[in-house]
Write an enzyme that holds these catalytic residues in place. Sequence first.
Site, PDB file in Angstrom:
ATOM      1  N   HIS A  59       0.838  -1.207   0.000  1.00  0.00           N
ATOM      2  CA  HIS A  59       0.000   0.000   0.000  1.00  0.00           C
ATOM      3  C   HIS A  59       0.873   1.258   0.000  1.00  0.00           C
ATOM      4  O   HIS A  59       0.674   2.171  -0.814  1.00  0.00           O
ATOM      5  CB  HIS A  59      -0.902  -0.037   1.239  1.00  0.00           C
ATOM      6  N   GLU A  60       1.854   1.293   0.913  1.00  0.00           N
ATOM      7  CA  GLU A  60       2.724   2.460   1.008  1.00  0.00           C
ATOM      8  C   GLU A  60       3.624   2.598  -0.221  1.00  0.00           C
ATOM      9  O   GLU A  60       3.939   3.713  -0.642  1.00  0.00           O
ATOM     10  CB  GLU A  60       3.577   2.385   2.282  1.00  0.00           C
ATOM     11  N   HIS A  63       1.792   4.521  -2.886  1.00  0.00           N
ATOM     12  CA  HIS A  63       1.950   5.973  -2.725  1.00  0.00           C
ATOM     13  C   HIS A  63       3.339   6.425  -3.198  1.00  0.00           C
ATOM     14  O   HIS A  63       3.477   7.385  -3.955  1.00  0.00           O
ATOM     15  CB  HIS A  63       1.806   6.369  -1.257  1.00  0.00           C
ATOM     16  N   ASP A 163      -5.833   8.581   3.576  1.00  0.00           N
ATOM     17  CA  ASP A 163      -5.812   8.898   2.153  1.00  0.00           C
ATOM     18  C   ASP A 163      -7.082   9.623   1.722  1.00  0.00           C
ATOM     19  O   ASP A 163      -7.042  10.486   0.842  1.00  0.00           O
ATOM     20  CB  ASP A 163      -5.652   7.616   1.330  1.00  0.00           C
TER      21      ASP A 163
END
Length: 359
Positions: A59-60, A63, A163
Site C-alpha cells: 500500500h505504502e 503511494h 488517504d
Amino acid sequence: MKWSLTLGRVAGIKILVHWTFVLLLGWVAFREAQRGSDLNTTLLAMGFVLAVFFCVVLHELGHSLTAQRFGINTKTITLLPIGGVASLERMPEKPRKELLIAIAGPAVNVVIALILWLLLPSLQNVPEEEFFVQITPANFLYLLLFVNVVLVLFNAIPAFPMDGGRVLRALLAFKLGRVRATQIAANLGQLLAIGFVFVGFLYNPFLILIGAFVFFGAYSENILVQHLDYLRGHSVREGMMTNFVTLNPTDTVRDALNKLLMGSEHEFIVEEEGQVVGTLTRSQLIQAVKEEQMETPVAHIMSGEFTAFNVQDKLSEAYTELQKTKAPLYPVLENGKLAGVINTDNINEFIMIKSALTH
C-alpha cells in the site's frame, strides 16, 4: 526513525520496522496462548499479521512509487503496530498529482482483494462467528481478502492523515485552492475524529486512539499548509538572521563556551574568511567539556558535513526542510560566502508577522 530495523530496499526506498512491532507479535502470541492454541496455530496467527503488514508495505509503495513519477522521493517506509508510514519528501501542490498519489495506496489493496476474490472459491454455509474467531489454513486467505477491503474503507475516511482526507482536499482544491480546501478537509476530519472518540467511550477504547490520531493529524496538516501559504513568494534572504555569532576553526572549546554564555546562541556556524567549514551545537560543546577538551580547537569537534541554503532559495522550501530534518541551524550563502543563518524559530516569527499583517 530511531529504534528501527532495516528490512531492505525497494526502488531505493528503505523499508524499516519499528521495534514496537515486536510487541504486536508478542500480543498475538499471548492471545493464542490464552486460548490454549498449539504452536502451529500460534505461528499461523503471527504469519497472518506478517501477511497483513506485507499488504501494508505494498500500500505504502503504491503511494511512494507514484510520487516518484512526479519527482518526489520517499526516504523510508516504516512499519508500526498501527500501520505503515511512508516518509515522502513533500506532497505536491497540484491537485491532480496529489489525487493520484493519494488513491495509489488504496488502489493496491483493491487489486490484492480482487486477485484473492478471483482465486478463492465462494464460501457457503460457513458460520460467521466461527469464520472470524480463529485463523486457520482454511480461512487464512479469506481473512486476508477481508482485511484488504477494510484497509480500503478505512483509508477512504475523508480525514487527514488518511488517504481519504487527501483525496477530498485534492478534489476541493480544483475549485477552491489548496489553503481553503485544506481547511474544509481538516475541519471535517476533526469533526469525524470527535465522533470516533465519542463512540470509543461507549463501545471500543481503540477508537479513542484513532480519533486522537485523526484529530491532531488534521490539525497539523491545516497549520502546515497555512504556514507554507504565508511563505509563498518569499526568499530565504527575507527570513534569515544577519545578526549572529560565528566561530573560527582555531577557536578553542573554552572560547566557544564563553560565546555560548555571553549570548543567546545555542548553535554556531564555524567559518573562516566567509567560507563555512562546519557547525557546532551546544550538545557537542557540553560533550567536549565532559571529556576535558577545553583547549581543543572547535575544528576537531564540529560537524564538517552540513547543508546550506542560498539567499535566493524559496523560504517555503527552507521551512519544509527544517521541519523534516529538525536541524537546529542552517547557514545561508550568497556567492558562496556566509550571508546569514536560518532556523525554524526565525521562520515561525516571520510567519507570525505575516499573519498579523494580513488580519
